[in-house]
Design a protein around this motif. Structure first.
Motif, PDB file in Angstrom:
ATOM      1  N   ILE A 219      -9.386  -9.884  18.400  1.00  0.00           N
ATOM      2  CA  ILE A 219      -8.768 -11.166  18.763  1.00  0.00           C
ATOM      3  C   ILE A 219      -7.288 -10.952  19.080  1.00  0.00           C
ATOM      4  O   ILE A 219      -6.743 -11.581  19.997  1.00  0.00           O
ATOM      5  CB  ILE A 219      -8.953 -12.210  17.641  1.00  0.00           C
ATOM      6  N   GLN A 221      -6.125  -8.624  20.642  1.00  0.00           N
ATOM      7  CA  GLN A 221      -6.080  -8.100  22.009  1.00  0.00           C
ATOM      8  C   GLN A 221      -6.800  -8.998  23.012  1.00  0.00           C
ATOM      9  O   GLN A 221      -7.008  -8.618  24.160  1.00  0.00           O
ATOM     10  CB  GLN A 221      -6.698  -6.696  22.038  1.00  0.00           C
ATOM     11  N   ASN A 222      -7.155 -10.190  22.563  1.00  0.00           N
ATOM     12  CA  ASN A 222      -7.840 -11.168  23.423  1.00  0.00           C
ATOM     13  C   ASN A 222      -9.187 -10.654  23.931  1.00  0.00           C
ATOM     14  O   ASN A 222      -9.618 -10.994  25.040  1.00  0.00           O
ATOM     15  CB  ASN A 222      -6.965 -11.578  24.611  1.00  0.00           C
ATOM     16  N   LYS A 236      -6.704 -17.736  15.912  1.00  0.00           N
ATOM     17  CA  LYS A 236      -5.581 -17.700  16.855  1.00  0.00           C
ATOM     18  C   LYS A 236      -4.436 -18.584  16.377  1.00  0.00           C
ATOM     19  O   LYS A 236      -3.256 -18.250  16.577  1.00  0.00           O
ATOM     20  CB  LYS A 236      -6.054 -18.139  18.243  1.00  0.00           C
ATOM     21  N   ASN A 271       0.353 -11.844  23.687  1.00  0.00           N
ATOM     22  CA  ASN A 271      -0.795 -12.753  23.775  1.00  0.00           C
ATOM     23  C   ASN A 271      -0.588 -14.080  23.050  1.00  0.00           C
ATOM     24  O   ASN A 271      -1.157 -15.098  23.461  1.00  0.00           O
ATOM     25  CB  ASN A 271      -2.046 -12.067  23.213  1.00  0.00           C
ATOM     26  N   TYR A 272       0.233 -14.086  21.985  1.00  0.00           N
ATOM     27  CA  TYR A 272       0.291 -15.276  21.130  1.00  0.00           C
ATOM     28  C   TYR A 272       1.701 -15.758  20.799  1.00  0.00           C
ATOM     29  O   TYR A 272       1.860 -16.789  20.148  1.00  0.00           O
ATOM     30  CB  TYR A 272      -0.461 -15.003  19.815  1.00  0.00           C
TER      31      TYR A 272
END
Length: 302
Positions: A219, A221-222, A236, A271-272
């Motif tokens: 997750i 690393q998507n 997330k 990513n976040y």
């Protein structure tokens, strides 16, 4: 791997979560086995003992010289790098490695002795015999290699490296090629593995069960994972909470502009994380530290 003056420089990034060379990555996991299994994958044999390498991450002490684990992991990392270059025997090896910035003063000399305590080393990894002659070791602060790789285009500007690792976040700040010491520090126990612990804590509270670490890493690393959408959304949310907290701590220390974010956690930030200033960049090359250690050692060796 870099050659210079008949010496072979091998960079090894001894992470608490993963151990990397310039081309390979392995979980920082080691389990001693009673007998040699019928398969040789991930199996290292050294000094009459048998070890399974990298199958499951194992908890490692802050002082990497406290036990034999990181020595054995280093041999496995070197073997993997040698395999990439189709080598079985190497003479005059220089191990280029690093430690968290705040651990350097206390641990660097012992870590160097630890890595070089045996000059001629023979071992077997995944059924192949390896022989190395260790000539020496060079130890650098984590994140410092990325300065060599990324900074220096505008030396009059204050520039920082933020290396988000598995356990520590290491910050190094330079101007005119000189370190600014009150902006060079480590934040201990706030790396990506601490984020994993936070996720497990809240996931257990919310769903009364644990979530596998491998799922969390995916997750990060998507990547696609086999969890219901509402649970992925929950994980997330916790990741964003963690990375926002990291950014707030950096802002409070004045680390906000002209920053290069690197290390395994750079991908999590990308990513976040919140939108970073246009003067900053993210270098998510997970092999960057190991490559940088090699370049620094190359320039160090006479």
């Amino acid at each position: 791997m870099i050659k210079k003056n008949n010496k072979t420089i091998i960079g090894v990034d001894h992470g608490y979560g993963y151990i990397k060379t310039s081309k390979t990555i392995t979980k920082s996991g080691i389990n001693e086995m009673i007998i040699e299994p019928p398969f040789n994958e991930d199996i290292l044999i050294y000094g009459g003992s048998v070890y399974a390498i990298g199958q499951h991450r194992t908890e490692q002490p802050a002082d990497k010289t406290e036990n034999m684990d990181y020595y054995i992991l280093t041999l496995a990392a070197i073997a993997k790098e040698m395999k990439e270059h189709n080598m079985r025997r190497v003479n005059d090896v220089i191990i280029a490695a690093g430690l968290p910035y705040s651990f350097m003063a206390k641990q660097a000399l012992n870590f160097k002795k630890y890595l070089t305590k045996q000059k001629n080393v023979e071992f077997t990894f995944e059924g192949v015999k390896y022989s190395i002659n260790i000539k020496g070791a060079e130890i650098y602060p984590q994140g410092f290699p990325m300065i060599a790789l990324n900074l220096g285009k505008n030396k009059s500007t204050e520039e920082s490296i933020v290396d988000i690792g598995s356990r520590t976040i290491d910050i190094l700040t330079f101007i005119n090629g000189k370190p600014i010491y009150d902006k060079c520090f480590s934040i201990d126990k706030m790396g990506t593995l601490d984020c994993v612990d936070i996720i497990n804590k809240y996931y257990l509270s919310e769903y009364q069960e644990r979530i596998d670490e491998e799922v969390i890493q995916n997750i990060f690393q998507n990547k696609i994972v086999s969890l219901p959408d509402d649970r992925i959304k929950f994980v997330k949310k916790v990741i964003k909470f963690y990375i926002n907290n990291v950014c707030k701590q950096l802002d409070a220390k004045g680390i906000k502009y002209n920053v290069t974010f690197c290390g395994g956690g750079a991908t999590v930030l990308k990513n976040y994380g919140p939108t970073i200033d246009s003067s900053c960049k993210i270098d998510d090359d997970i092999y960057g530290n190991a490559k940088g250690y090699e370049l620094l050692a190359y320039n160090t060796i006479k």
